[in-house]
Enzyme design. Structure first.
Site, PDB file in Angstrom:
ATOM      1  N   HIS B 217       0.849  -1.191   0.000  1.00 63.00           N
ATOM      2  CA  HIS B 217       0.000   0.000   0.000  1.00 63.00           C
ATOM      3  C   HIS B 217       0.880   1.235   0.000  1.00 63.00           C
ATOM      4  CE1 HIS B 217      -1.851  -3.186   2.528  1.00 63.00           C
ATOM      5  NE2 HIS B 217      -2.852  -3.004   1.696  1.00 63.00           N
ATOM      6  N   HIS B 399      -8.515   6.240   3.697  1.00 61.16           N
ATOM      7  CA  HIS B 399      -9.274   6.866   4.767  1.00 61.16           C
ATOM      8  C   HIS B 399     -10.506   7.625   4.281  1.00 61.16           C
ATOM      9  CE1 HIS B 399      -9.956   8.296   8.806  1.00 61.16           C
ATOM     10  NE2 HIS B 399     -10.124   9.514   8.327  1.00 61.16           N
ATOM     11  N   GLY B 400     -10.337   8.412   3.214  1.00 57.91           N
ATOM     12  CA  GLY B 400     -11.460   9.210   2.713  1.00 57.91           C
ATOM     13  C   GLY B 400     -12.618   8.342   2.267  1.00 57.91           C
ATOM     14  N   GLY B 402     -13.160   5.211   2.917  1.00 54.39           N
ATOM     15  CA  GLY B 402     -13.644   4.383   4.028  1.00 54.39           C
ATOM     16  C   GLY B 402     -14.603   5.163   4.914  1.00 54.39           C
ATOM     17  N   THR B 442      -9.605   0.094   9.660  1.00 55.68           N
ATOM     18  CA  THR B 442      -9.375   0.489  11.040  1.00 55.68           C
ATOM     19  C   THR B 442     -10.400   1.533  11.468  1.00 55.68           C
ATOM     20  OG1 THR B 442      -7.045   0.193  10.583  1.00 55.68           O
ATOM     21  CG2 THR B 442      -7.609   1.305  12.638  1.00 55.68           C
ATOM     22  N   SER B 443     -10.582   2.550  10.625  1.00 52.18           N
ATOM     23  CA  SER B 443     -11.476   3.633  11.037  1.00 52.18           C
ATOM     24  C   SER B 443     -12.906   3.134  11.163  1.00 52.18           C
ATOM     25  CB  SER B 443     -11.394   4.805  10.054  1.00 52.18           C
ATOM     26  OG  SER B 443     -11.867   4.413   8.785  1.00 52.18           O
ATOM     27  N   GLY B 484      -8.023  -0.343  19.837  1.00 54.85           N
ATOM     28  CA  GLY B 484      -6.941  -0.049  18.897  1.00 54.85           C
ATOM     29  C   GLY B 484      -5.572  -0.017  19.528  1.00 54.85           C
ATOM     30  N   ARG B 541       4.028   3.329  10.248  1.00 56.45           N
ATOM     31  CA  ARG B 541       3.019   3.925   9.381  1.00 56.45           C
ATOM     32  C   ARG B 541       3.645   4.995   8.486  1.00 56.45           C
ATOM     33  NH1 ARG B 541      -2.259   3.097   8.145  1.00 56.45           N
ATOM     34  NH2 ARG B 541      -2.811   5.255   8.505  1.00 56.45           N
ATOM     35  N   GLY B 556      -7.076  10.590  10.375  1.00 58.41           N
ATOM     36  CA  GLY B 556      -8.075  10.134  11.343  1.00 58.41           C
ATOM     37  C   GLY B 556      -8.407  11.224  12.347  1.00 58.41           C
TER      38      GLY B 556
END
Lengths: 574, 574
Positions: B217, B399-400, B402, B442-443, B484, B541, B556
């Site tokens: 990724h 993220h967006g 998701g 995750t989110s 988490g 990360r 996040g």
């Protein structure tokens, strides 16, 4: 972009080596390609396929039980040479005849036809089915002119299943022909690919646009439109393909079809599945029954972004071949019954005869010919990339690399002949053989003929005269025209060779020396090469949508003029 | 570039649909993934794998005899939700226990662990083996921190063969664990990929450069160097992998190894073969015996340009699993013996209970909560692309999309709850379930917990007070931290939720209204979100080589602040 290579001119050889190493249990190499690890049944028909490299799994990946017996693997985007094809064919020949099957491209037809002639001369029965599934490349009334793309697979499968079932060559030919009559493909592209060692794509499609019907080497499509959604593309492809239901399919709505959704390289699996989702629904809505669809990369163009959709309209006989098991390095289906008899490691087919020694006069001439060839090689090496770029505008971009490989091999063979005290005629003949053998493609076949024709005229005895050279060039022109079916004005190397030959003959008849007549004819050749840019591009080759396509000189004409000029400089003292 | 999609937020659903349509004979869909068409033997262990989409054939392509029984398929580059994993697991459960096996990524661990807990609560025996083969992602002493890439395949295979042989869950777990201990992979990348609907690549590698050890990724590698030749790359990969011969391999030189040369997307087959040619020679020179090498695309990243090399060091037991037959849509080996018992079409596992009706007071509160959620949804939709870009710098860019999928699903579920006259607590609970179920990753898991925790605090009776809300947010903070394992300063949404919760509690204790206390706390939250850019990126990360990685706020944290702010504006009249 192609990222990983060593020497670009050795790319095809190295990939074959690596491919064989990765699949030692299934395939084995021969000079020019790969063959099944396990022997065909004595007396059965065998299937030989082939084409340029850069399209994996086509074609080497399709060798194994249920598919081809052998594949000739050419250089990148270039047809395999007739010699390569002969090597593969002889290695798999089981005595029952051979079916050649490949996609319809000028270079492939030229080299497979030459190979067929050579094998027939040895008493081997060979038939040919050329695959013509690309509906964008010519109207249905001229189906024989269409290119072959992903529809090659069902035709290969039909031929292979019939061959392995022990059917006669006539029957295998009939079934493969019928399969080709029943297969239709349409492709689209969003970007070009970059060949190994090049830092520019072979061609471009503007961002946000899609070219409908573009070929796998960037051959011209029908038109460009804004890129559609996945569903929109599925609808367009299905609509266009359904306008051509084969006439033998009586009830089009209730028909059974094989479907192939093929990715060209960098449109990836997930995208293919999103498109297939809609394709599947549309075909079902039309009442068609889909049998064993394939959504995968089967015929690629390096990292070219594009896809094609193939519909294979089946009768009972064809359906049996479509659903039959197969097991090759890149194509699997069902469970195959394996034979355990390994094919004996293939010996090098081409015997090397010792060269005949030429007269002292002809040995001197051979030395000059060698120096001239070396000079020609130097200029081709220098201009290789430029020639590739020119070719990319109108063709498949392989011209520079192909010329480089061919002339380099010719020089190496010529040096061996020189060391073996060969005359000028023999030296040119072996150089011509080496050229076509190593380069493959269209230009390889043509230049092989040119050198051999000239060699035959010069012979190994007398000191060549201007008239001998003129006769040699004239016979080269005749043989090239016969082989390639090209006429003056077709924007090929004939457009240079023709006026060069005439000028050379005129000058020689006026009593000029070799050097002087060559010099006069060189000017004519260069003028002709430049004027090819004024000619209309040959049908089926030009890319009307490419920004620079008009006014581009033909690379084959340019490289011929370069070679003529380089030779002229070398022999100017004669 | 990803060219073909419809609505990007539906990409994963549509690809699964198309994938299933293309392989109806082999697989069938369940809510959240795919399972084998044919039933497992009653009482046997079953193997459930999974992960984000965008890596085909991983993971859905590996479902079939000889490989997984089922695969949970998440959104693009996002872990499947715990609910999806439960659905797949329950559909394939044959009563002998379940092995979860997947690559080591935070979101996958989080969701698979949740699913394991839920299944265990139902009395189903579940064990987990997390694959950690990527030697670039952590030192050997911390192998459990390594990411999982192409080495997942031999671990899946080991587990599947043991499971289908009827071994106990303990045995299957032991063999899979041993396989993971014996597999090492190293990858390189030349370019990033572009996710569906985005017009920019997720990350970039400068032209002519190669990043060693970059994840699938775009996770950070070890360093960047000039792109080597194919041979040079083969030498580097082999050298580095041979520094880590597992200690159980007594005679490293005479060992038997499985080899995988994996293409990530647009480095194509021909290039892989050229590299493999040298890999093969180097390994043979070291006296190693290569068993059934694989040169193919097994775990991809859309059109990312890169490759990875995997060495699987085998003992006799592992070798048997490596050479065993398998037959899935994307992986074939040998001849498999098929069962003919179809799995009955899976019913939707999650039962829908009618919602309880809330008090009139709580119904009024629910209406306000619904409007607040809608406002939050609006701002997330507006900022989705920006959030994706921020995430691409430090993470995997999902993220967006998701957040968008999750909050949209939450609003839809909330509307249904509102129409069913649910109270505020139930409305938040079902919205939280929908969020984690649809978004995955995750989110998705974290936001699901936040909404459920707040819902539990509000209940379905009383009109919520400022103190109730503060207690709800505090319990959300506690549950998120537990789930988490994130602490303040880890650069996650906790860095915003923590100060927000404290400020809210203080304000509420001072007697401020919900609106006023929320307003005070919102300022604190926004300040905290901005200051995340000053924090050091969290280990594992951050992408130290990415040009903009320092000073980038955590997506996040930003999205949490956006939601808090949007809710604050909506409830300002309270």
């Amino acid at each position: 972009m192609t990222y990983l290579f060593n020497n670009p001119t050795k790319f095809a050889d190295e990939l074959i080596e690596g491919y064989v190493a990765a699949h030692r249990n299934q395939i084995q190499p021969v000079d020019g390609g790969v063959i099944r690890k396990h022997k065909a049944q004595p007396g059965q028909v065998v299937l030989v396929i082939g084409g340029g490299s850069g399209h994996y799994p086509a074609f080497g990946g399709f060798v194994g039980p249920g598919l081809a017996h052998g594949a000739a693997m050419g250089n990148v985007f270039a047809a395999p040479s007739a010699q390569q094809i002969c090597n593969v064919a002889q290695a798999v020949n089981a005595g029952g005849g051979i079916l050649f099957c490949y996609g319809n491209y000028v270079g492939d037809v030229l080299n497979f036809d030459q190979a067929q002639a050579r094998l027939c001369a040895m008493g081997i029965d060979v038939r040919t089915v050329v695959v013509t599934d690309d509906i964008a490349s010519a109207p249905l009334t001229e189906k024989h002119k269409r290119r072959g793309i992903a529809g090659t697979l069902p035709v290969f499968k039909a031929a292979a299943v019939a061959a392995d079932a022990g059917k006669s060559l006539d029957e295998v030919f009939r079934i493969a022909t019928e399969a080709n009559e029943h297969v239709r493909t349409l492709g689209v592209a969003f970007s070009g690919c970059t060949l190994p060692g090049s830092n520019k794509p072979l061609f471009k499609v503007s961002s946000g646009k899609m070219e409908v019907g573009m070929g796998i080497h960037g051959e011209p499509g029908l038109y460009r439109i804004d890129s559609p959604t996945a569903d929109g593309l599925a609808e367009m492809l299905v609509d266009k393909l359904l306008t051509e239901i084969p006439s033998t399919i009586v009830n089009g709505d209730g028909a059974r079809i094989g479907v192939i959704l093929n990715g060209l390289g960098s449109v990836k699996y997930e995208e293919l599945f999103v498109v297939y989702r809609r394709v599947d629904r549309l075909l079902l809505e039309r009442g068609l029954t889909i049998i064993d669809p394939i959504v995968d990369e089967l015929i690629t163009s390096f990292d070219m972004a594009g896809i094609s959709l193939t519909l294979f309209w089946m009768n009972d006989e064809l359906e049996k071949t479509w659903i039959a098991a197969a097991d090759t390095p890149a194509f699997h289906k069902g469970n195959i019954v394996r034979s355990n008899i390994d094919t004996p490691a293939a010996s090098r087919i081409k015997d090397k005869h010792p060269l005949e020694i030429g007269s002292m006069d002809s040995q001197s001439a051979a030395a000059i010919v060698f120096v001239a060839l070396k000079a020609a090689c130097k200029v081709i090496n220098e201009k290789s990339e430029e020639l590739g770029r020119l070719d990319a505008i109108a063709g498949d971009g392989d011209h520079g690399l192909g010329m480089q490989r061919g002339i380099t091999a010719a020089v190496v063979a010529a040096k061996e002949a020189l060391d073996a005290k060969a005359g000028a005629g023999t030296l040119l003949t072996v150089a011509g053989d080496a050229w076509s053998d190593r380069a493959g493609g269209t230009s390889g076949a043509l230049w092989g003929v040119i050198l051999r024709s000239l060699g035959n005229a010069l012979g190994d005895e007398a000191t060549p005269q201007a008239s001998t050279v003129a006769v040699g060039i004239a016979s080269a022109l005749r043989d090239v025209t016969n082989l390639g079916n090209a006429q003056l004005g077709d924007k090929t190397l004939v457009d240079v060779l023709f006026p060069f030959s005439s000028a050379l003959a005129t000058a020689a008849s006026q009593g000029l020396s070799i050097a002087d007549s060559w010099a006069v004819a060189t000017d004519i050749a260069n003028e002709a090469a430049q004027s090819t840019k004024k000619l209309l591009p040959k049908i089926g080759r030009a890319r009307p949508h490419a920004e620079q396509s008009l006014g581009t000189p033909d690379p084959g004409a340019i490289s011929m003029a370069l070679i003529i000029t380089a030779i002229g400089k070398t022999i100017s003292f004669l």
